[in-house]
Design a protein around this motif. Structure first.
Motif, PDB file in Angstrom:
ATOM      1  N   ALA A   6      40.196 -13.708  61.038  1.00  0.00           N
ATOM      2  CA  ALA A   6      39.949 -12.500  61.823  1.00  0.00           C
ATOM      3  C   ALA A   6      38.456 -12.241  62.012  1.00  0.00           C
ATOM      4  O   ALA A   6      38.068 -11.248  62.613  1.00  0.00           O
ATOM      5  N   GLY A   7      37.604 -13.092  61.484  1.00  0.00           N
ATOM      6  CA  GLY A   7      36.164 -13.034  61.713  1.00  0.00           C
ATOM      7  C   GLY A   7      35.506 -11.706  61.435  1.00  0.00           C
ATOM      8  O   GLY A   7      35.673 -11.105  60.385  1.00  0.00           O
ATOM      9  N   LYS A   8      34.755 -11.223  62.413  1.00  0.00           N
ATOM     10  CA  LYS A   8      33.922 -10.038  62.244  1.00  0.00           C
ATOM     11  C   LYS A   8      34.717  -8.782  61.907  1.00  0.00           C
ATOM     12  O   LYS A   8      34.242  -7.930  61.165  1.00  0.00           O
ATOM     13  N   GLY A   9      35.938  -8.650  62.416  1.00  0.00           N
ATOM     14  CA  GLY A   9      36.741  -7.460  62.125  1.00  0.00           C
ATOM     15  C   GLY A   9      36.986  -7.297  60.635  1.00  0.00           C
ATOM     16  O   GLY A   9      36.805  -6.213  60.068  1.00  0.00           O
ATOM     17  N   GLY A  29      20.874 -16.655  55.884  1.00  0.00           N
ATOM     18  CA  GLY A  29      21.096 -18.084  55.720  1.00  0.00           C
ATOM     19  C   GLY A  29      22.535 -18.472  55.432  1.00  0.00           C
ATOM     20  O   GLY A  29      22.814 -19.627  55.124  1.00  0.00           O
ATOM     21  N   ILE A  30      23.457 -17.491  55.528  1.00  0.00           N
ATOM     22  CA  ILE A  30      24.874 -17.759  55.311  1.00  0.00           C
ATOM     23  C   ILE A  30      25.646 -17.163  56.479  1.00  0.00           C
ATOM     24  O   ILE A  30      25.568 -15.956  56.719  1.00  0.00           O
ATOM     25  N   GLY A  31      26.375 -18.006  57.204  1.00  0.00           N
ATOM     26  CA  GLY A  31      27.212 -17.536  58.307  1.00  0.00           C
ATOM     27  C   GLY A  31      26.447 -16.793  59.385  1.00  0.00           C
ATOM     28  O   GLY A  31      25.222 -16.869  59.478  1.00  0.00           O
ATOM     29  N   ASP A  32      27.204 -16.043  60.202  1.00  0.00           N
ATOM     30  CA  ASP A  32      26.593 -15.193  61.226  1.00  0.00           C
ATOM     31  C   ASP A  32      26.030 -13.927  60.591  1.00  0.00           C
ATOM     32  O   ASP A  32      25.087 -13.334  61.108  1.00  0.00           O
ATOM     33  N   ALA A  33      26.634 -13.496  59.500  1.00  0.00           N
ATOM     34  CA  ALA A  33      26.158 -12.350  58.712  1.00  0.00           C
ATOM     35  C   ALA A  33      26.816 -12.460  57.343  1.00  0.00           C
ATOM     36  O   ALA A  33      27.921 -12.977  57.211  1.00  0.00           O
ATOM     37  N   ALA A  34      26.103 -11.977  56.320  1.00  0.00           N
ATOM     38  CA  ALA A  34      26.630 -12.064  54.957  1.00  0.00           C
ATOM     39  C   ALA A  34      26.101 -10.912  54.116  1.00  0.00           C
ATOM     40  O   ALA A  34      25.023 -10.370  54.380  1.00  0.00           O
ATOM     41  N   ILE A  45      30.489 -12.365  47.398  1.00  0.00           N
ATOM     42  CA  ILE A  45      29.847 -12.513  48.705  1.00  0.00           C
ATOM     43  C   ILE A  45      30.933 -12.488  49.764  1.00  0.00           C
ATOM     44  O   ILE A  45      32.007 -13.068  49.588  1.00  0.00           O
ATOM     45  N   GLY A  46      30.636 -11.812  50.862  1.00  0.00           N
ATOM     46  CA  GLY A  46      31.481 -11.850  52.044  1.00  0.00           C
ATOM     47  C   GLY A  46      30.634 -12.314  53.208  1.00  0.00           C
ATOM     48  O   GLY A  46      29.474 -11.914  53.327  1.00  0.00           O
ATOM     49  N   PHE A  47      31.175 -13.187  54.036  1.00  0.00           N
ATOM     50  CA  PHE A  47      30.440 -13.604  55.229  1.00  0.00           C
ATOM     51  C   PHE A  47      31.426 -14.009  56.318  1.00  0.00           C
ATOM     52  O   PHE A  47      32.603 -14.229  56.058  1.00  0.00           O
ATOM     53  N   TYR A  48      30.915 -14.025  57.547  1.00  0.00           N
ATOM     54  CA  TYR A  48      31.738 -14.531  58.643  1.00  0.00           C
ATOM     55  C   TYR A  48      30.924 -15.480  59.492  1.00  0.00           C
ATOM     56  O   TYR A  48      29.693 -15.411  59.540  1.00  0.00           O
ATOM     57  N   ARG A  49      31.633 -16.413  60.096  1.00  0.00           N
ATOM     58  CA  ARG A  49      31.059 -17.319  61.090  1.00  0.00           C
ATOM     59  C   ARG A  49      32.113 -17.479  62.175  1.00  0.00           C
ATOM     60  O   ARG A  49      33.228 -17.921  61.898  1.00  0.00           O
ATOM     61  N   GLY A  50      31.777 -17.039  63.369  1.00  0.00           N
ATOM     62  CA  GLY A  50      32.733 -17.119  64.472  1.00  0.00           C
ATOM     63  C   GLY A  50      33.996 -16.327  64.159  1.00  0.00           C
ATOM     64  O   GLY A  50      33.921 -15.144  63.836  1.00  0.00           O
ATOM     65  N   ASP A  51      35.141 -16.981  64.215  1.00  0.00           N
ATOM     66  CA  ASP A  51      36.422 -16.323  63.967  1.00  0.00           C
ATOM     67  C   ASP A  51      36.872 -16.418  62.512  1.00  0.00           C
ATOM     68  O   ASP A  51      37.995 -16.036  62.187  1.00  0.00           O
ATOM     69  N   SER A  52      36.030 -16.933  61.635  1.00  0.00           N
ATOM     70  CA  SER A  52      36.391 -17.093  60.224  1.00  0.00           C
ATOM     71  C   SER A  52      35.617 -16.116  59.350  1.00  0.00           C
ATOM     72  O   SER A  52      34.421 -15.907  59.551  1.00  0.00           O
ATOM     73  N   CYS A  53      36.324 -15.523  58.395  1.00  0.00           N
ATOM     74  CA  CYS A  53      35.701 -14.619  57.435  1.00  0.00           C
ATOM     75  C   CYS A  53      36.053 -15.126  56.036  1.00  0.00           C
ATOM     76  O   CYS A  53      37.211 -15.437  55.750  1.00  0.00           O
ATOM     77  N   VAL A  54      35.059 -15.223  55.173  1.00  0.00           N
ATOM     78  CA  VAL A  54      35.242 -15.767  53.831  1.00  0.00           C
ATOM     79  C   VAL A  54      34.769 -14.750  52.806  1.00  0.00           C
ATOM     80  O   VAL A  54      33.723 -14.115  52.983  1.00  0.00           O
ATOM     81  N   SER A  55      35.536 -14.596  51.731  1.00  0.00           N
ATOM     82  CA  SER A  55      35.070 -13.798  50.591  1.00  0.00           C
ATOM     83  C   SER A  55      35.179 -14.666  49.341  1.00  0.00           C
ATOM     84  O   SER A  55      36.143 -15.412  49.167  1.00  0.00           O
ATOM     85  N   ILE A  56      34.158 -14.595  48.508  1.00  0.00           N
ATOM     86  CA  ILE A  56      34.091 -15.355  47.267  1.00  0.00           C
ATOM     87  C   ILE A  56      33.761 -14.384  46.151  1.00  0.00           C
ATOM     88  O   ILE A  56      32.815 -13.604  46.261  1.00  0.00           O
ATOM     89  N   ASP A  75      30.269 -22.222  53.927  1.00  0.00           N
ATOM     90  CA  ASP A  75      29.790 -22.014  55.287  1.00  0.00           C
ATOM     91  C   ASP A  75      29.579 -23.354  55.980  1.00  0.00           C
ATOM     92  O   ASP A  75      29.932 -23.527  57.147  1.00  0.00           O
ATOM     93  N   GLY A  76      29.042 -24.322  55.264  1.00  0.00           N
ATOM     94  CA  GLY A  76      28.799 -25.630  55.840  1.00  0.00           C
ATOM     95  C   GLY A  76      30.068 -26.392  56.188  1.00  0.00           C
ATOM     96  O   GLY A  76      30.037 -27.336  56.984  1.00  0.00           O
ATOM     97  N   ARG A  77      31.188 -25.981  55.618  1.00  0.00           N
ATOM     98  CA  ARG A  77      32.456 -26.672  55.865  1.00  0.00           C
ATOM     99  C   ARG A  77      33.327 -25.978  56.914  1.00  0.00           C
ATOM    100  O   ARG A  77      34.408 -26.458  57.226  1.00  0.00           O
ATOM    101  N   LEU A  78      32.877 -24.834  57.432  1.00  0.00           N
ATOM    102  CA  LEU A  78      33.665 -24.141  58.466  1.00  0.00           C
ATOM    103  C   LEU A  78      33.540 -24.848  59.803  1.00  0.00           C
ATOM    104  O   LEU A  78      32.570 -25.404  60.146  1.00  0.00           O
TER     105      LEU A  78
END
Length: 78
Positions: A6-9, A29-34, A45-56, A75-78
């Motif tokens: 769901a990306g940025k949402g 330096g991580i995703g579109d925003a982190a 950490i939470g970040f998104y890149r394009g349509d993907s959102c990741v939390s660690i 992020d490098g593997r998205l």
């Protein structure tokens, strides 16, 4: 680690959530925003890149360096 398509949402929802007694820090330096939240013994950490959102989240070894390294790898593997 959690991945959402769901990306940025979802990212915006994570940013709006408060964490008791911990400050949210913007990260570059991580995703579109982190952002990161660091309160021993937890680091997250939470970040998104394009349509993907990741939390660690790391519990017990809340090392900021460790969770940032994991986020950069993810992020490098998205």
């Amino acid at each position: 680690m959690h991945l959402s398509l769901a990306g940025k949402g979802v990212y915006d929802q994570m940013c709006a959530a408060s964490v008791d007694g911990a400050a949210m820090v913007e990260l570059s330096g991580i995703g579109d925003a982190a952002f990161g939240v660091f309160k021993e013994p937890v680091a997250s950490i939470g970040f998104y890149r394009g349509d993907s959102c990741v939390s660690i989240v790391i519990v017990a070894d809340g090392s900021q360096d460790r969770v940032v390294a994991l986020a950069k790898t993810a992020d490098g593997r998205l």
